[in-house]
Design a protein around this motif. Structure first.
Motif, PDB file in Angstrom:
ATOM      1  N   GLN A 167      -1.336  -5.557   2.204  1.00 37.62           N
ATOM      2  CA  GLN A 167      -1.420  -4.818   0.952  1.00 37.62           C
ATOM      3  C   GLN A 167      -0.027  -4.606   0.360  1.00 37.62           C
ATOM      4  O   GLN A 167       0.212  -4.853  -0.819  1.00 37.62           O
ATOM      5  CB  GLN A 167      -2.080  -3.462   1.217  1.00 37.62           C
ATOM      6  CG  GLN A 167      -2.620  -2.808  -0.043  1.00 37.62           C
ATOM      7  CD  GLN A 167      -3.268  -1.474   0.280  1.00 37.62           C
ATOM      8  OE1 GLN A 167      -3.315  -1.043   1.437  1.00 37.62           O
ATOM      9  NE2 GLN A 167      -3.773  -0.805  -0.731  1.00 37.62           N
ATOM     10  N   PHE A 168       0.938  -4.175   1.194  1.00 45.80           N
ATOM     11  CA  PHE A 168       2.285  -3.884   0.717  1.00 45.80           C
ATOM     12  C   PHE A 168       2.984  -5.162   0.260  1.00 45.80           C
ATOM     13  O   PHE A 168       3.597  -5.201  -0.802  1.00 45.80           O
ATOM     14  CB  PHE A 168       3.101  -3.217   1.828  1.00 45.80           C
ATOM     15  CG  PHE A 168       4.512  -2.897   1.421  1.00 45.80           C
ATOM     16  CD1 PHE A 168       4.806  -1.732   0.725  1.00 45.80           C
ATOM     17  CD2 PHE A 168       5.554  -3.775   1.718  1.00 45.80           C
ATOM     18  CE1 PHE A 168       6.102  -1.445   0.341  1.00 45.80           C
ATOM     19  CE2 PHE A 168       6.856  -3.493   1.323  1.00 45.80           C
ATOM     20  CZ  PHE A 168       7.130  -2.316   0.636  1.00 45.80           C
ATOM     21  N   LEU A 169       2.884  -6.210   1.055  1.00 41.70           N
ATOM     22  CA  LEU A 169       3.664  -7.414   0.784  1.00 41.70           C
ATOM     23  C   LEU A 169       3.027  -8.298  -0.280  1.00 41.70           C
ATOM     24  O   LEU A 169       3.725  -9.044  -0.963  1.00 41.70           O
ATOM     25  CB  LEU A 169       3.837  -8.232   2.065  1.00 41.70           C
ATOM     26  CG  LEU A 169       4.731  -7.613   3.138  1.00 41.70           C
ATOM     27  CD1 LEU A 169       4.720  -8.458   4.391  1.00 41.70           C
ATOM     28  CD2 LEU A 169       6.149  -7.443   2.629  1.00 41.70           C
ATOM     29  N   VAL A 170       1.700  -8.235  -0.426  1.00 43.63           N
ATOM     30  CA  VAL A 170       1.044  -9.191  -1.312  1.00 43.63           C
ATOM     31  C   VAL A 170       0.280  -8.506  -2.449  1.00 43.63           C
ATOM     32  O   VAL A 170       0.667  -8.639  -3.615  1.00 43.63           O
ATOM     33  CB  VAL A 170       0.100 -10.113  -0.504  1.00 43.63           C
ATOM     34  CG1 VAL A 170      -0.565 -11.138  -1.431  1.00 43.63           C
ATOM     35  CG2 VAL A 170       0.878 -10.820   0.600  1.00 43.63           C
ATOM     36  N   THR A 171      -0.770  -7.757  -2.108  1.00 44.15           N
ATOM     37  CA  THR A 171      -1.643  -7.303  -3.194  1.00 44.15           C
ATOM     38  C   THR A 171      -0.988  -6.259  -4.081  1.00 44.15           C
ATOM     39  O   THR A 171      -1.091  -6.330  -5.306  1.00 44.15           O
ATOM     40  CB  THR A 171      -2.975  -6.750  -2.641  1.00 44.15           C
ATOM     41  OG1 THR A 171      -2.694  -5.839  -1.583  1.00 44.15           O
ATOM     42  CG2 THR A 171      -3.864  -7.869  -2.139  1.00 44.15           C
ATOM     43  N   ASP A 172      -0.286  -5.270  -3.507  1.00 43.90           N
ATOM     44  CA  ASP A 172       0.355  -4.233  -4.323  1.00 43.90           C
ATOM     45  C   ASP A 172       1.743  -4.641  -4.811  1.00 43.90           C
ATOM     46  O   ASP A 172       2.389  -3.896  -5.543  1.00 43.90           O
ATOM     47  CB  ASP A 172       0.497  -2.929  -3.522  1.00 43.90           C
ATOM     48  CG  ASP A 172      -0.856  -2.234  -3.370  1.00 43.90           C
ATOM     49  OD1 ASP A 172      -1.821  -2.721  -3.991  1.00 43.90           O
ATOM     50  OD2 ASP A 172      -0.929  -1.243  -2.635  1.00 43.90           O
ATOM     51  N   ALA A 173       2.208  -5.798  -4.384  1.00 44.20           N
ATOM     52  CA  ALA A 173       3.584  -6.190  -4.699  1.00 44.20           C
ATOM     53  C   ALA A 173       3.711  -6.617  -6.153  1.00 44.20           C
ATOM     54  O   ALA A 173       2.748  -7.056  -6.777  1.00 44.20           O
ATOM     55  CB  ALA A 173       4.022  -7.326  -3.783  1.00 44.20           C
ATOM     56  N   VAL A 174       4.929  -6.459  -6.690  1.00 43.32           N
ATOM     57  CA  VAL A 174       5.204  -6.924  -8.052  1.00 43.32           C
ATOM     58  C   VAL A 174       5.829  -8.313  -7.949  1.00 43.32           C
ATOM     59  O   VAL A 174       6.942  -8.472  -7.444  1.00 43.32           O
ATOM     60  CB  VAL A 174       6.170  -5.961  -8.772  1.00 43.32           C
ATOM     61  CG1 VAL A 174       6.437  -6.461 -10.189  1.00 43.32           C
ATOM     62  CG2 VAL A 174       5.600  -4.558  -8.785  1.00 43.32           C
ATOM     63  N   CYS A 231       9.018  -2.213 -11.305  1.00 47.30           N
ATOM     64  CA  CYS A 231       8.583  -1.673 -10.019  1.00 47.30           C
ATOM     65  C   CYS A 231       8.490  -0.152 -10.024  1.00 47.30           C
ATOM     66  O   CYS A 231       8.222   0.454  -8.996  1.00 47.30           O
ATOM     67  CB  CYS A 231       9.532  -2.114  -8.912  1.00 47.30           C
ATOM     68  SG  CYS A 231       9.677  -3.891  -8.764  1.00 47.30           S
ATOM     69  N   ARG A 232       8.757   0.484 -11.169  1.00 46.91           N
ATOM     70  CA  ARG A 232       8.789   1.947 -11.190  1.00 46.91           C
ATOM     71  C   ARG A 232       7.407   2.527 -11.475  1.00 46.91           C
ATOM     72  O   ARG A 232       7.119   2.962 -12.575  1.00 46.91           O
ATOM     73  CB  ARG A 232       9.799   2.427 -12.230  1.00 46.91           C
ATOM     74  CG  ARG A 232      11.179   2.633 -11.615  1.00 46.91           C
ATOM     75  CD  ARG A 232      12.193   3.032 -12.660  1.00 46.91           C
ATOM     76  NE  ARG A 232      13.419   2.268 -12.459  1.00 46.91           N
ATOM     77  CZ  ARG A 232      14.217   1.910 -13.447  1.00 46.91           C
ATOM     78  NH1 ARG A 232      13.932   2.219 -14.680  1.00 46.91           N
ATOM     79  NH2 ARG A 232      15.310   1.229 -13.185  1.00 46.91           N
ATOM     80  N   PHE A 233       6.511   2.509 -10.513  1.00 47.71           N
ATOM     81  CA  PHE A 233       5.227   3.201 -10.681  1.00 47.71           C
ATOM     82  C   PHE A 233       4.720   3.626  -9.304  1.00 47.71           C
ATOM     83  O   PHE A 233       5.173   3.133  -8.261  1.00 47.71           O
ATOM     84  CB  PHE A 233       4.209   2.325 -11.418  1.00 47.71           C
ATOM     85  CG  PHE A 233       3.874   1.030 -10.726  1.00 47.71           C
ATOM     86  CD1 PHE A 233       2.834   0.962  -9.793  1.00 47.71           C
ATOM     87  CD2 PHE A 233       4.599  -0.135 -11.011  1.00 47.71           C
ATOM     88  CE1 PHE A 233       2.524  -0.231  -9.181  1.00 47.71           C
ATOM     89  CE2 PHE A 233       4.285  -1.323 -10.383  1.00 47.71           C
ATOM     90  CZ  PHE A 233       3.256  -1.384  -9.464  1.00 47.71           C
ATOM     91  N   GLU A 234       3.769   4.553  -9.344  1.00 47.76           N
ATOM     92  CA  GLU A 234       3.203   5.126  -8.123  1.00 47.76           C
ATOM     93  C   GLU A 234       2.472   4.047  -7.317  1.00 47.76           C
ATOM     94  O   GLU A 234       1.758   3.220  -7.877  1.00 47.76           O
ATOM     95  CB  GLU A 234       2.229   6.250  -8.518  1.00 47.76           C
ATOM     96  CG  GLU A 234       1.849   7.178  -7.399  1.00 47.76           C
ATOM     97  CD  GLU A 234       2.996   8.109  -7.002  1.00 47.76           C
ATOM     98  OE1 GLU A 234       2.902   8.711  -5.939  1.00 47.76           O
ATOM     99  OE2 GLU A 234       4.003   8.226  -7.765  1.00 47.76           O
ATOM    100  N   GLY A 235       2.661   4.044  -6.006  1.00 45.85           N
ATOM    101  CA  GLY A 235       1.899   3.135  -5.132  1.00 45.85           C
ATOM    102  C   GLY A 235       2.329   1.689  -5.214  1.00 45.85           C
ATOM    103  O   GLY A 235       1.570   0.776  -4.892  1.00 45.85           O
ATOM    104  N   VAL A 236       3.561   1.441  -5.663  1.00 47.31           N
ATOM    105  CA  VAL A 236       4.021   0.058  -5.782  1.00 47.31           C
ATOM    106  C   VAL A 236       4.262  -0.556  -4.400  1.00 47.31           C
ATOM    107  O   VAL A 236       4.670   0.127  -3.458  1.00 47.31           O
ATOM    108  CB  VAL A 236       5.297  -0.003  -6.640  1.00 47.31           C
ATOM    109  CG1 VAL A 236       6.423   0.741  -5.951  1.00 47.31           C
ATOM    110  CG2 VAL A 236       5.700  -1.445  -6.936  1.00 47.31           C
ATOM    111  N   GLY A 237       3.967  -1.845  -4.296  1.00 51.75           N
ATOM    112  CA  GLY A 237       4.250  -2.566  -3.047  1.00 51.75           C
ATOM    113  C   GLY A 237       5.637  -3.162  -3.107  1.00 51.75           C
ATOM    114  O   GLY A 237       6.536  -2.633  -3.775  1.00 51.75           O
ATOM    115  N   ALA A 238       5.815  -4.280  -2.424  1.00 50.45           N
ATOM    116  CA  ALA A 238       7.131  -4.921  -2.388  1.00 50.45           C
ATOM    117  C   ALA A 238       7.563  -5.326  -3.788  1.00 50.45           C
ATOM    118  O   ALA A 238       6.760  -5.809  -4.577  1.00 50.45           O
ATOM    119  CB  ALA A 238       7.080  -6.144  -1.482  1.00 50.45           C
ATOM    120  N   CYS A 239       8.847  -5.125  -4.076  1.00 55.48           N
ATOM    121  CA  CYS A 239       9.368  -5.417  -5.415  1.00 55.48           C
ATOM    122  C   CYS A 239      10.033  -6.791  -5.424  1.00 55.48           C
ATOM    123  O   CYS A 239      11.252  -6.915  -5.392  1.00 55.48           O
ATOM    124  CB  CYS A 239      10.368  -4.336  -5.822  1.00 55.48           C
ATOM    125  SG  CYS A 239      10.989  -4.506  -7.495  1.00 55.48           S
TER     126      CYS A 239
END
Lengths: 378, 266
Positions: free
Chosen positions: A59-66, A78-86
């Motif tokens: 989730q962090f590295l792929v789906t929530d990532a920008v 990348c400045r938002f709540e719940g962001v994954g890897a930038c």
């Protein structure tokens, strides 16, 4: 057999296939994962661990990532709540991570250096490639000179670029490659010297090894950076990067010496005796018989030292040299990019780059070990 | 199994074919002593070996027989007395030692082939690097000797892929490639399976028939009977008895020799 003591085989037993139960997927699972109740428990625990670890990581590295920023690469993405890897951050500062402060319009020089390096080193790494001797001369003697002048400039109309502009992955590779290439022969000489029957040579080598091994690398680098210039006469200055590299070479060669010594000690006396009995003198015995075998025995240890050296180069950041990790750290404190995850993403990227190179070295060493195995012991 | 079953006259006839020089001395050892720290391993060794002579050294383990032949090419250092090999006296002078080693081949109990080199490279290494012979010529010589020890087809293999007997034959061929004047054998068959001893002994007999000066530490008494001019019996670092093989085996003089022979000949 019968119960009599006399037996003569009248028919030879032909070779047959193994029973079905001992081959195939089920058999593999049974022997490898569920052999005993203990094994079964371990397998289940390991599976639970994987199930616990992988989804959030994914989730962090792929789906929530920008992954991209349609409005150009900006920190805001990348400045938002719940962001994954930038990952946008890596894209935006990629050149800085690779080339450091090297002038942008001169980056082609670094690329040419990389390209030449790959062209020269490939014939050495691929066992079946021809012209080994030419390739070795090119890589070990010609290439360093060419690479230096490409990087530093000042000749053929190339603009001079002082070493404090060098940086990023480029510098990490330069430091570790010089470190590896220089510390290996010094280490071998120290190991041989430590076995010498001449007390002065032996004492020198033992003293050198024990001194450098007993000092932390950070101390060595501080000494090179801060103390060393104090001892130099007025007006004489040695480049900061060069001092750091020399420190690393001396430090790592002490480790290398001990690894090689381990290999030398494993050599049976019979190999020396056979070589002497054929009339080979000591240097030839060492160079043709003992060292090739001893070094082969300690390939894992040698590569272990290489890998340690490669990672140790990140310590030069402490004396203000911008190798890969330091560029990542510096970019991470850039306000334009500040976001909840950009710094972490940078470290993940740096870790991944280090891992790729170390893993490649490790696989190559396993490949060489297999290739050099000649099926023997003695 | 051993080539010992020949009758005495046949062995004599064979021996007479191998000529021994009356005047040319190959090795002369005089009043030689050796110590390992305080331990007196070799005591007052006097031995003269003529060119073409074949000597077998026998004795119980620890009697110093291996140490003695290892002194001849200076793998071991002696502390007293003189050793002259092919006219060169062995001292701590490295140049002379290398000179002697070039002319003296040695075969070891554990073969000591170079495991990282192919059989052919094992054979050509010393000729190329010590004698400076061109590679092609060295390889030709190597193949000649590999054929002589009957394993030319193994040239491209590594030592680890060969049987013990084959490895020992390669080791003999490796020494021969240096074209030595003297060959030393240090228990060449002791580490071999019984089935492989014969193939190695055959090569050694062949070499003896060619007139090579040989000193051989071995327990193969059949070999001693067949090819030796002289058998030397050692115990406690001393030469106890030496004689021609027939006399040595049929009529030993010293009590220790009698005891030894009664133990090993059944």
């Amino acid at each position: 057999m019968t119960d009599t003591t006399v037996f003569v085989r009248s028919q030879m037993e032909p070779a047959a296939l193994p029973p079905k139960r001992s081959t195939g997927l089920v058999a593999w699972l049974r022997t490898n994962l569920f052999a005993t109740p203990g094994d079964t428990a371990m397998t289940i625990i390991a599976m639970l661990f994987v199930a616990w670890l992988v989804p959030p990581l994914w989730q962090f590295l792929v789906t929530d990532a920008v992954w991209s920023d349609p409005e150009g690469l900006r920190g805001e993405a990348c400045r938002f709540e719940g962001v994954g890897a930038c990952w946008v951050f890596i894209q935006g500062r990629f050149n800085f991570f690779i080339y450091g402060f090297y002038p942008v319009d001169q980056i082609w020089r670094v690329n040419v250096m990389f390209l030449l390096g790959i062209i020269f080193i490939l014939p050495l790494l691929v066992p079946r490639a021809p012209f080994k001797r030419t390739a070795a001369v090119m890589f070990f003697l010609v290439y360093p000179v060419v690479a230096y002048f490409l990087m530093a400039g000042g000749v053929f109309g190339l603009r001079p670029v002082p070493t404090n502009f060098w940086g990023g992955l480029t510098l990490t590779l330069i430091i570790s490659l010089i470190g590896i290439i220089a510390s290996t022969p010094i280490g071998i000489l120290l190991a041989l010297g430590r076995q010498s029957k001449l007390p002065i040579i032996k004492a020198f080598c033992v003293g050198f090894i024990e001194l450098w091994r007993a000092v932390p690398l950070i101390t060595v680098l501080f000494m090179a950076s801060v103390m060393f210039p104090l001892f130099m006469p007025q007006g004489v200055s040695v480049d900061n990067l060069a001092r750091a590299i020399v420190g690393i070479i001396l430090f790592e060669s002490a480790y290398m010496a001990e690894v090689v010594r381990g290999g030398l000690q494993a050599m049976p006396r019979g190999q020396y005796e056979a070589a002497y009995a054929l009339g080979l003198n000591k240097p030839k015995t060492m160079g043709l018989i003992i060292l090739p075998q001893a070094l082969k025995h300690v390939i894992p240890g040698i590569v272990n030292t290489f890998i340690a050296l490669f990672k140790d180069t990140s310590l030069v950041s402490i004396i203000g040299i911008f190798e890969l990790l330091n560029t990542v750290r510096a970019a991470g404190s850039d306000i334009n990019w500040s976001s909840p995850t950009h710094a972490v993403t940078g470290y993940i990227f740096a870790g991944f780059v280090f891992w790729v190179f170390c893993f490649a070295m490790s696989r190559y060493s396993i490949y060489m070990e297999r290739r050099l195995h000649t099926g023997h012991k003695r | 199994m051993q080539p010992a079953s020949q009758t005495a006259p046949a062995a004599d006839a064979q021996r007479s074919r191998m000529s021994v020089s009356k005047s040319e001395v190959a090795i002369e050892i005089a009043g030689m002593h050796k110590w390992y720290a305080d331990f007196h391993v070799l005591r007052d060794i006097n031995l003269k070996v003529m060119k073409g002579e074949r000597i077998v050294i026998a004795g119980p383990s620890g009697s110093g027989k291996s140490t003695l032949i290892r002194c001849i090419n200076r793998l071991e250092e002696h502390q007293k007395g003189t050793i002259v090999v092919d006219g060169i006296e062995l001292t701590s002078d490295i140049k002379r030692i290398d000179e002697v080693r070039r002319e003296v081949g040695m075969v070891f109990q554990h073969f000591n082939l170079f495991p990282h080199l192919t059989i052919l490279q094992n054979l050509t290494l010393a000729p190329i690097w010590v004698r400076g012979i061109p590679k092609a010529e060295a390889e030709e010589t190597a193949m000649k000797y590999l054929t002589r020890v009957k394993i030319p087809e193994q040239a491209a293999k590594f030592p680890g892929q060969l049987s013990g007997g084959q490895q020992q034959r390669v080791a003999i061929a490796r020494s021969l490639c240096m074209n030595p004047k003297i060959m030393l054998f240090d228990e060449p068959t002791s580490a071999l399976d019984p089935e492989m001893i014969k193939e190695v002994l055959e090569v050694m007999v062949d070499l003896a028939e060619d007139g090579m000066t040989m000193i051989c530490v071995t327990h193969e008494m059949g070999f001693a009977r067949q090819v030796a001019n002289r058998v030397i019996f050692m115990d406690q670092g001393q030469i106890i008895e030496q004689n021609e093989p027939e006399a040595f085996f049929s009529n030993p003089q010293h009590e220790r020799t009698k005891l030894f022979l009664s133990q090993i000949l059944h």
